[in-house]
Design a protein around this motif. Structure first.
Motif, PDB file in Angstrom:
ATOM      1  N   PHE A  16    -100.596  41.655  14.059  1.00  8.55           N
ATOM      2  CA  PHE A  16    -101.520  40.807  13.309  1.00  8.55           C
ATOM      3  C   PHE A  16    -100.727  39.803  12.476  1.00  8.55           C
ATOM      4  O   PHE A  16     -99.892  40.174  11.656  1.00  8.55           O
ATOM      5  CB  PHE A  16    -102.400  41.664  12.396  1.00  8.55           C
ATOM      6  CG  PHE A  16    -103.435  40.870  11.642  1.00  8.55           C
ATOM      7  CD1 PHE A  16    -104.591  40.453  12.272  1.00  8.55           C
ATOM      8  CD2 PHE A  16    -103.242  40.528  10.308  1.00  8.55           C
ATOM      9  CE1 PHE A  16    -105.547  39.718  11.585  1.00  8.55           C
ATOM     10  CE2 PHE A  16    -104.180  39.798   9.613  1.00  8.55           C
ATOM     11  CZ  PHE A  16    -105.350  39.395  10.258  1.00  8.55           C
ATOM     12  N   GLU A  17    -100.996  38.536  12.697  1.00 12.04           N
ATOM     13  CA  GLU A  17    -100.264  37.481  11.992  1.00 12.04           C
ATOM     14  C   GLU A  17    -100.996  37.088  10.716  1.00 12.04           C
ATOM     15  O   GLU A  17    -102.176  36.719  10.757  1.00 12.04           O
ATOM     16  CB  GLU A  17    -100.130  36.246  12.891  1.00 12.04           C
ATOM     17  CG  GLU A  17     -99.193  36.435  14.071  1.00 12.04           C
ATOM     18  CD  GLU A  17     -97.736  36.548  13.635  1.00 12.04           C
ATOM     19  OE1 GLU A  17     -97.383  35.982  12.587  1.00 12.04           O
ATOM     20  OE2 GLU A  17     -96.966  37.224  14.338  1.00 12.04           O
ATOM     21  N   PRO A  18    -100.315  37.125   9.553  1.00  8.77           N
ATOM     22  CA  PRO A  18    -100.940  36.646   8.314  1.00  8.77           C
ATOM     23  C   PRO A  18    -101.341  35.177   8.447  1.00  8.77           C
ATOM     24  O   PRO A  18    -100.631  34.388   9.073  1.00  8.77           O
ATOM     25  CB  PRO A  18     -99.831  36.831   7.266  1.00  8.77           C
ATOM     26  CG  PRO A  18     -98.887  37.817   7.860  1.00  8.77           C
ATOM     27  CD  PRO A  18     -98.951  37.622   9.339  1.00  8.77           C
ATOM     28  N   GLN A  19    -102.477  34.831   7.870  1.00  7.51           N
ATOM     29  CA  GLN A  19    -102.983  33.464   7.950  1.00  7.51           C
ATOM     30  C   GLN A  19    -102.676  32.724   6.656  1.00  7.51           C
ATOM     31  O   GLN A  19    -103.112  33.135   5.578  1.00  7.51           O
ATOM     32  CB  GLN A  19    -104.497  33.477   8.188  1.00  7.51           C
ATOM     33  CG  GLN A  19    -104.903  34.027   9.543  1.00  7.51           C
ATOM     34  CD  GLN A  19    -104.606  33.056  10.669  1.00  7.51           C
ATOM     35  OE1 GLN A  19    -104.577  31.843  10.470  1.00  7.51           O
ATOM     36  NE2 GLN A  19    -104.371  33.584  11.862  1.00  7.51           N
ATOM     37  N   ASP A  20    -101.927  31.650   6.771  1.00  4.50           N
ATOM     38  CA  ASP A  20    -101.639  30.841   5.591  1.00  4.50           C
ATOM     39  C   ASP A  20    -102.952  30.258   5.052  1.00  4.50           C
ATOM     40  O   ASP A  20    -103.740  29.680   5.807  1.00  4.50           O
ATOM     41  CB  ASP A  20    -100.669  29.713   5.961  1.00  4.50           C
ATOM     42  CG  ASP A  20    -100.117  29.032   4.719  1.00  4.50           C
ATOM     43  OD1 ASP A  20     -99.870  29.732   3.724  1.00  4.50           O
ATOM     44  OD2 ASP A  20     -99.952  27.793   4.754  1.00  4.50           O
ATOM     45  N   GLY A  21    -103.187  30.439   3.779  1.00  9.56           N
ATOM     46  CA  GLY A  21    -104.413  29.909   3.179  1.00  9.56           C
ATOM     47  C   GLY A  21    -105.618  30.806   3.344  1.00  9.56           C
ATOM     48  O   GLY A  21    -106.758  30.370   3.114  1.00  9.56           O
TER      49      GLY A  21
END
Length: 774
Positions: free
Chosen positions: A67-72
């Motif tokens: 799972f990739e963290p979402q910027d913003g």
């Protein structure tokens, strides 16, 4: 049929939340100006959904490497007109100052920040935005939040996002301007781990209405200030706080206390002695107490009844029968009593429904449950004791034990001691003894946390424990949902030039099992990860060490499996000097039968690829294959595989034969001799998923010996293993091809006789499919 442990399905809410978070741009969001993630204008979400989204997002980032963290992401919740947040739990380095500022307009009721070391004093200012609504606040372990980042004054203009640094903020300047003025609704506050430089008394003065206060590991220079809450506090936690007579005298004035925790991590760090008088005073003064934790204290002997009195009657939780004399004053049994790391937990009559300690499984599980979130130093000790129970005795509360260990490993992904003990406990809790009681879902949770540990720690003990635990699962079936990830991790383990021998052996075994009995797409994908090269590197190292051990044999076996019907992987094997290593191994280890079998099986796969066969048609290789026809190693396996390689080579016809010596006819004669010497009833150490490579050798006249080898192979397999191979042969159209063999004038009489026997065997199997051999 009874449900297995952990067999409850995921909730629809949980499934939908996870799907939305993994597909934000397909569900709730779009990319706006400057590729900024933006909430769709027609989306309006209530607090029940928003809270779930934020808390599940933190959980996914923390526990799912895919799972990739979402910027913003937190900016999506900046406008309370479209999104409402009320209860938020954030943890560790994921959270930054700008994230709290982004949700500053929300009317939060509950905010729990745990080990958020990237937060600086900037976040204290953001906290004031929630002051008028917050009821519950935790800043546990947020050691940098009371310090300004750099030397910049807190009252400066809004910092740009660019000021955010990857590194944790250095402690430059303590912020003395913040207190809880205006937090009028705040009732529950956790300041565990508050730095000693912070004036806790001044910080808390504006909060007269607190009902729950956690000051774990906080230095209290003057205990009397706690008296301001003596008529209101229902819960007080003073874990790892230096106790004194003054502090105890203040605590016993708090007549409304229902939960009191004055425990310690260990006895060595305390000069304080828990006496009978102190315990009696606590019990007599705090009549509303339902929960007490005195773990880690040195208990004086005069606290307990004589042994002969205690031994009378069965164990009881009635206060009047208590083995701990001060607790005989209780009006009713306590709901919870923490006695971990004390001698009192070993007593027979303890007046509490739930006790932490080390006497038995129940006490140990209670300790893991009570201390996991905020006290990993205690949780890891308790998990170690659970490990001993599962290893030496028997774990009777399997589901609870597994769920608690999984929770601890998720919660403390970066705590090495928890990862070591937790992964060791999982090995014993998932072994054959307990396996039948575990659901698919529960076992998948175990696999997830094990892989998390392997990703986070390259340390030998964690890696070994995790690899051993994976060996408790059916491979590849139970690991297929994480197939790419587990292969990548195992190959990473095998990369170092000199890996720990035991880890290397287990990892190669797992790699071999993972590429056995999977489809070709899986094999090709693993080949592209560097599987073939990694195995050949291991073989090269073993050759240099002149050592033929399990790692060497497993590596060749893994190559045999991964090249099965996968031409790309066969090509990689040749490109990476695989044939040179084959010859070197033959020369260095002439008597290693299983090694020879694995190597020849692999070369059989290479020989099945028409485009690659010319690379095998060299004098050196043909001589070796011909010599191996006479090998008696591993029964007929080495001779059989060598003959299989040559059969595919002969299938290309005389025009492809590049050498005069040995001549093609001469080699074919030796192949006939070898086949005639084999016992057709031999049991085999081989597994065919498809007969296609064999069947293609049947309807041809260019190499009768190849046709004979193929027919012999089919007869051996369908007669020794009819249940498995008769249906496979019929399914793949083998009967029609055998009929063509009978029609061909070029087919040898022995070949035709054997073809008839194969057809008869399959016909008999179809007529009488009942298996009476079991």
């Amino acid at each position: 049929m009874a449900a297995k442990a952990g067999d409850n399905p995921d909730s629809l809410m949980g499934l939908c939340t996870a799907f939305c978070l993994r597909n934000l741009r397909r569900t709730m969001c779009y990319l706006g100006d400057r590729n900024k993630l933006t909430l769709r204008p027609d989306v309006f979400l209530p607090s029940e959904i928003c809270d779930k989204l934020v808390n599940a997002y933190v959980e996914l980032v923390h526990t799912d490497s895919n799972f990739e963290p979402q910027d913003g992401f937190f900016q999506l919740f900046s406008d309370p007109r479209s999104t409402r947040l009320t209860r938020v739990q954030l943890r560790e380095d994921l959270v930054r100052d700008r994230d709290l500022e982004a949700i500053g307009k929300q009317d939060l009721i509950e905010l729990h920040l745990t080990y958020c070391n990237n937060l600086s004093a900037r976040s204290l200012r953001a906290l004031t935005n929630f002051g008028h609504t917050l009821v519950s606040l935790s800043l546990f372990g947020c050691s940098n939040i009371f310090y300004r980042k750099g030397a910049a004054p807190l009252a400066c203009a809004e910092e740009d996002d660019d000021d955010e640094e990857d590194d944790r903020p250095a402690r430059f300047a303590l912020d003395n301007n913040f207190n809880f003025q205006g937090f009028n609704r705040l009732r529950l506050l956790n300041l565990g781990g508050l730095p000693e430089e912070v004036d806790v008394e001044g910080l808390l003065k504006p909060l007269p209405a607190l009902t729950s206060l956690d000051l774990s590991s906080v230095h209290l220079s003057r205990a009397a200030f706690l008296a301001q809450w003596k008529d209101r506090l229902a819960s007080l936690v003073l874990y790892n706080v230096d106790l004194s007579e003054e502090l105890i005298n203040t605590v016993v004035q708090m007549s409304q206390l229902r939960h009191l925790d004055i425990s310690r991590e260990n006895q060595r760090s305390s000069k304080f002695k828990m006496t009978r008088k102190i315990l009696t005073t606590v019990v007599q003064s705090l009549g509303n107490l339902v929960s007490l934790d005195i773990s880690g204290h040195i208990m004086l002997d005069n606290c307990t009844v004589p042994h002969f009195e205690e031994a009378m009657g069965p164990p009881s939780i009635e206060p009047c029968k208590s083995s701990i004399i001060p607790f005989q004053e209780l009006k009713r049994p306590l709901q919870f009593l923490g006695l971990y790391n004390t001698t009192l937990c070993n007593l027979m009559h303890i007046p509490a429904y739930k006790v932490t300690g080390s006497k038995n499984e129940d006490q140990v599980l209670n300790a893991i449950e009570a201390y996991t979130e905020h006290r990993p130093e205690l949780a890891h000790r308790a998990i170690n004791q659970l490990f001993d129970i599962a290893r030496i005795q028997h774990c009777s509360q399997l589901l609870r034990a597994l769920q608690l260990v999984i929770a601890a490993l998720k919660c403390h992904k970066y705590d090495k001691s928890v990862q070591v003990t937790g992964s060791a406990a999982l090995f014993y809790l998932t072994n054959t003894e307990y396996r039948c009681d575990q659901s698919i879902q529960l076992r998948r949770q175990v696999i997830q946390v094990v892989l998390n540990g392997m990703e986070q720690y390259q340390e030998v003990t964690v890696q070994r424990n995790c690899c051993l635990t994976l060996c408790n699962f059916s491979i590849p079936e139970e690991l297929e949902f994480q197939y790419h990830r587990v292969n990548m991790l195992l190959l990473k383990i095998l990369e170092p030039a000199r890996q720990d021998e035991s880890i290397q052996r287990i990892a190669v075994h797992l790699c071999n099992a993972l590429v056995c009995q999977v489809d070709n797409d899986h094999k090709e994908a693993v080949g592209k990860m560097g599987f073939v090269k990694t195995m050949l590197n291991l073989i090269q190292k073993k050759l240099q060490d002149q050592m033929c051990d399990q790692v060497m044999e497993f590596s060749w076996s893994a190559l045999w499996n991964i090249t099965d019907e996968t031409p790309d992987n066969c090509q990689m094997f040749l490109n990476c000097r695989g044939m040179s290593l084959f010859l070197d191994c033959l020369e260095e280890f002439p008597d290693k039968q299983e090694l020879h079998r694995n190597m020849l099986g692999l070369l059989g796969n290479v020989a099945e690829v028409k485009a690659l066969r010319p690379q095998l048609l060299t004098l050196e290789f043909v001589v070796v294959f011909t010599e191996l026809l006479e090998s008696k190693a591993d029964g007929i396996e080495v001779s059989y595989n060598a003959c299989g390689v040559l059969s595919h080579i002969m299938f290309d016809g005389p025009d492809a034969w590049p050498m005069e010596e040995p001549g093609r006819d001469q080699v074919m004669e030796k192949m006939w001799d070898a086949i005639q010497s084999w016992d057709v009833s031999s049991r085999r150490n081989i597994n065919y998923r498809s007969f296609e490579p064999i069947l293609r050798l049947l309807p041809q006249s260019i190499a009768p010996v190849s046709q004979h080898w193929a027919t012999w192979a089919l007869y051996n397999l369908v007669s020794v293993y009819p249940n498995k191979y008769c249906p496979l042969l019929v399914k793949e159209g083998g009967i029609a091809l055998l009929e063509k063999v009978l029609e061909m004038d070029s087919s040898h009489v022995d070949t035709k006789n054997m073809a008839r026997k194969v057809m008869e065997q399959c016909a008999n199997f179809k007529e009488d499919p009942m298996d009476t051999s079991r």
